[in-house]
Each structure stands twice: as structure tokens, then as C-alpha cells.
Design an enzyme around this catalytic site. Sequence first.
Site, PDB file in Angstrom:
ATOM      1  N   GLY A  15      -9.821  -6.214 -13.195  1.00 47.72           N
ATOM      2  CA  GLY A  15      -8.623  -5.122 -13.601  1.00 47.72           C
ATOM      3  C   GLY A  15      -8.637  -4.265 -12.032  1.00 47.72           C
ATOM      4  O   GLY A  15      -8.735  -4.820 -11.082  1.00 47.72           O
ATOM      5  N   CYS A  16      -8.126  -3.037 -12.300  1.00 49.04           N
ATOM      6  CA  CYS A  16      -8.121  -2.176 -11.091  1.00 49.04           C
ATOM      7  C   CYS A  16      -9.366  -1.938 -10.472  1.00 49.04           C
ATOM      8  O   CYS A  16     -10.498  -1.894 -11.013  1.00 49.04           O
ATOM      9  CB  CYS A  16      -7.701  -0.857 -11.883  1.00 49.04           C
ATOM     10  N   PHE A  17      -9.258  -2.546  -8.923  1.00 49.21           N
ATOM     11  CA  PHE A  17     -10.529  -2.331  -8.309  1.00 49.21           C
ATOM     12  C   PHE A  17     -11.366  -1.141  -8.147  1.00 49.21           C
ATOM     13  O   PHE A  17     -12.429  -0.931  -7.742  1.00 49.21           O
ATOM     14  CB  PHE A  17     -10.516  -3.126  -7.113  1.00 49.21           C
TER      15      PHE A  17
END
Length: 178
Positions: A15-17
Site C-alpha cells: 500500500g502507501c509506502f
Amino acid sequence: MSTETSWEKATFAGGCFWCMVKPFKEWDGIMDVVSGYMGGHLENPTYEDVKGGESGHLEVVEITFDPAVFPYEQLLDVYWQQVDPTDAGGQFHDRGHSYTTAIFYHTEEQKKLAEQSKDALQNSGRFTKPIVTPIRPAERFYKAEEYHQDYYRKEKNHYEEDRAKSGRDEFIAEHWEK
């Protein structure tokens, strides 16, 4: 600690890094955690290219680690505890292909360990739905723009607000802190 020549790379999409850097960054044996992109067809993608979904890339973290201090199996354990491996549509409030999960292996040994780890998680009964996280060969890594690197430190308040509303922490608490 061993020498730089014995260090390895591990690459995970979760997902969002922004939310994937901090859980790995604080451990002994982790030399670096870099936010970037992997798995798509566009050369030199930008954040907007990846977020827009046309590049085919996933947001990833590339971890440089010393396996003598922090073995790959431990990285896998940390990874699984950061993601919803049953969600093929993204992670938490971040939806779309670029936010899906994947383990990108750099060696055949990493592939074998990742497959064993995934099988063990599937058979653990921790999740009622199937584990859908693919295990894929590593491809070219593209480092994300500098403002994304160590975002949790540079933009602490925004990072904490975004993470708090994402649902990630509630999911982790429900599935891993029992």
C-alpha cells in the site's frame, strides 16, 4: 556486523509506502529503506504516474539489510504484520493497483522463504479469506521523489494524520495484537 558485500535487498509492496518505511527502519541490521516503484511498464515513473494507475507500478519499499543480523524471514514477519494480505484492491483507504500488496524476490532463496511464509500464514487460521499477495520476481526499482523518502520523519504530523485515518492501525491491532 558483516560487510557491505554480504548485504541483501528485499522489496515489498504494502500500500502507501509512507506507512511501510517506519516499521522496517528502526531495526538493527536494516541499513536503508527507500520508497519507490516497481512492477510496471513505464520507465522513470513519477508519483503522479504511479498514483494515477497507468504505469502498472506498485508503491514499494526497497530494504537493504544484513541477513546475519536481521534475516529475511524476520523481514517477512514484519511485512505480513503491516498489510491486509487478503485485499486484492489496495490497502486500507488507499485503493487501486498501485496500492496492492506484493513480495518481490531478489533470489531463489527469497522466493522459497516467501512462499513458505505465505503458506504458513494461509494455514494459520489468522484470516478467514485467502491470502492474495503475489510473490513476484524483482524488477527494476525506481526511487521515489525525495520528498517521499522518510516521510514519517519529514512530515510527522501529516504522516500521523494520514495513517490514523487509513484504518491500518486498527487492522493491525485486530489481527496481530490479540
